[in-house]
Design a protein around this motif. Structure first.
Motif, PDB file in Angstrom:
ATOM      1  N   ILE A  77       2.513   4.738  -8.584  1.00 50.79           N
ATOM      2  CA  ILE A  77       3.746   4.161  -9.123  1.00 50.79           C
ATOM      3  C   ILE A  77       3.708   3.961 -10.637  1.00 50.79           C
ATOM      4  N   VAL A  78       2.507   3.890 -11.206  1.00 49.61           N
ATOM      5  CA  VAL A  78       2.426   3.684 -12.650  1.00 49.61           C
ATOM      6  C   VAL A  78       2.254   5.011 -13.388  1.00 49.61           C
ATOM      7  N   ILE A 111      -1.384  11.682  -5.258  1.00 46.39           N
ATOM      8  CA  ILE A 111      -2.539  11.143  -4.540  1.00 46.39           C
ATOM      9  C   ILE A 111      -2.656  11.919  -3.225  1.00 46.39           C
ATOM     10  N   ALA A 112      -3.813  12.495  -2.980  1.00 45.00           N
ATOM     11  CA  ALA A 112      -4.005  13.245  -1.729  1.00 45.00           C
ATOM     12  C   ALA A 112      -3.787  12.312  -0.532  1.00 45.00           C
ATOM     13  N   CYS A 120       0.855  -1.193   0.000  1.00 47.28           N
ATOM     14  CA  CYS A 120       0.000   0.000   0.000  1.00 47.28           C
ATOM     15  C   CYS A 120       0.891   1.243   0.000  1.00 47.28           C
ATOM     16  N   SER A 121       2.022   1.139   0.699  1.00 51.77           N
ATOM     17  CA  SER A 121       2.914   2.305   0.805  1.00 51.77           C
ATOM     18  C   SER A 121       3.619   2.620  -0.514  1.00 51.77           C
ATOM     19  N   SER A 122       3.586   1.690  -1.484  1.00 55.74           N
ATOM     20  CA  SER A 122       4.223   1.971  -2.781  1.00 55.74           C
ATOM     21  C   SER A 122       3.644   3.239  -3.398  1.00 55.74           C
ATOM     22  N   CYS A 123       2.330   3.400  -3.313  1.00 55.38           N
ATOM     23  CA  CYS A 123       1.690   4.601  -3.852  1.00 55.38           C
ATOM     24  C   CYS A 123       1.357   5.613  -2.762  1.00 55.38           C
ATOM     25  N   HIS A 124       0.991   5.102  -1.587  1.00 54.24           N
ATOM     26  CA  HIS A 124       0.526   6.009  -0.525  1.00 54.24           C
ATOM     27  C   HIS A 124       1.676   6.496   0.350  1.00 54.24           C
ATOM     28  N   THR A 125       2.894   6.113   0.063  1.00 52.84           N
ATOM     29  CA  THR A 125       4.131   6.419   0.799  1.00 52.84           C
ATOM     30  C   THR A 125       4.113   5.799   2.194  1.00 52.84           C
ATOM     31  N   GLN A 126       5.300   5.810   2.836  1.00 53.58           N
ATOM     32  CA  GLN A 126       5.382   5.160   4.153  1.00 53.58           C
ATOM     33  C   GLN A 126       4.711   5.973   5.242  1.00 53.58           C
TER      34      GLN A 126
END
Ligand code: HEC
Length: 147
Positions: free
Chosen positions: A85-86, A91-92, A70-76
């Motif tokens: 990522i694509v 993303i807010a 989930c953190s790949s797009c939503h960050t850590q």
């Protein structure tokens, strides 16, 4: 869990999700997922922010061999703005503390959960995972300072 959003919407009623899009809705939704989780598994205790955090950061290898979480797009840090990522699109933040629009619309939340859980895990998330996930997001209040 296809019917979950319909059931949730019915249980919560229209009023709960009307004008007040804030942390309250996330808390309410968490409580609902918790009761579903308990129905599925009476041993389930309370939503766990610790488990939610592990889940959020857990990398899972997909069919294409790539590891995603989930953190790949939503960050850590879910209080931060994310990046797809694509597509590279912004993303807010997911945390309802910094983005009151989150977890305000049960249909949207269910739709996004189903979509992303399938993308990352290959199946929809369980009610327990969703409750833990929201519990974790509720603990993240401070965006990381930009360097
Ligand atoms: C490939 C990128 C990507 C990944 C990986 C990803 N998400 Fe998302 N997520 C998005 C985008 C894009 C949105 C919608 C953006 C918006 O509404 O501003 C979103 C929104 C959401 C929302 C909507 C919240 C709301 O009320 O608006 C939830 C819930 C969510 N994601 C859960 C997850 C979970 C759980 C995982 C891991 C299993 C995950 N996401 C992984 C890209 C991603």
């Amino acid at each position: 869990m296809k019917n979950l959003s319909i059931v949730l919407a019915a249980l919560l009623g229209f009023a709960a999700f009307s004008a007040y899009a804030d942390v309250d809705n996330a808390v309410k939704l968490q409580t609902r997922y918790k009761s579903f989780a308990k129905t599925a598994n009476p041993e389930y205790g309370s939503p766990s922010a610790v488990d939610g955090k592990l889940f959020f950061n857990r990398k899972i290898k997909g069919a294409n061999g790539k590891e995603t979480s989930c953190s790949s797009c939503h960050t850590q840090n879910p209080a931060n703005e994310g990046k797809h990522i694509v597509t590279g699109k912004k993303i807010a933040p997911l945390s309802p503390n910094v983005n009151p629009k989150r977890f305000a619309d049960v249909d949207k939340v269910e739709e996004q959960f189903t979509k992303h859980c399938n993308e990352v895990i290959g199946a929809d998330c369980t009610a327990a995972e969703k409750a833990n996930y929201i519990a974790y997001l509720l603990t993240e209040k401070t965006p990381t300072a930009k360097k």
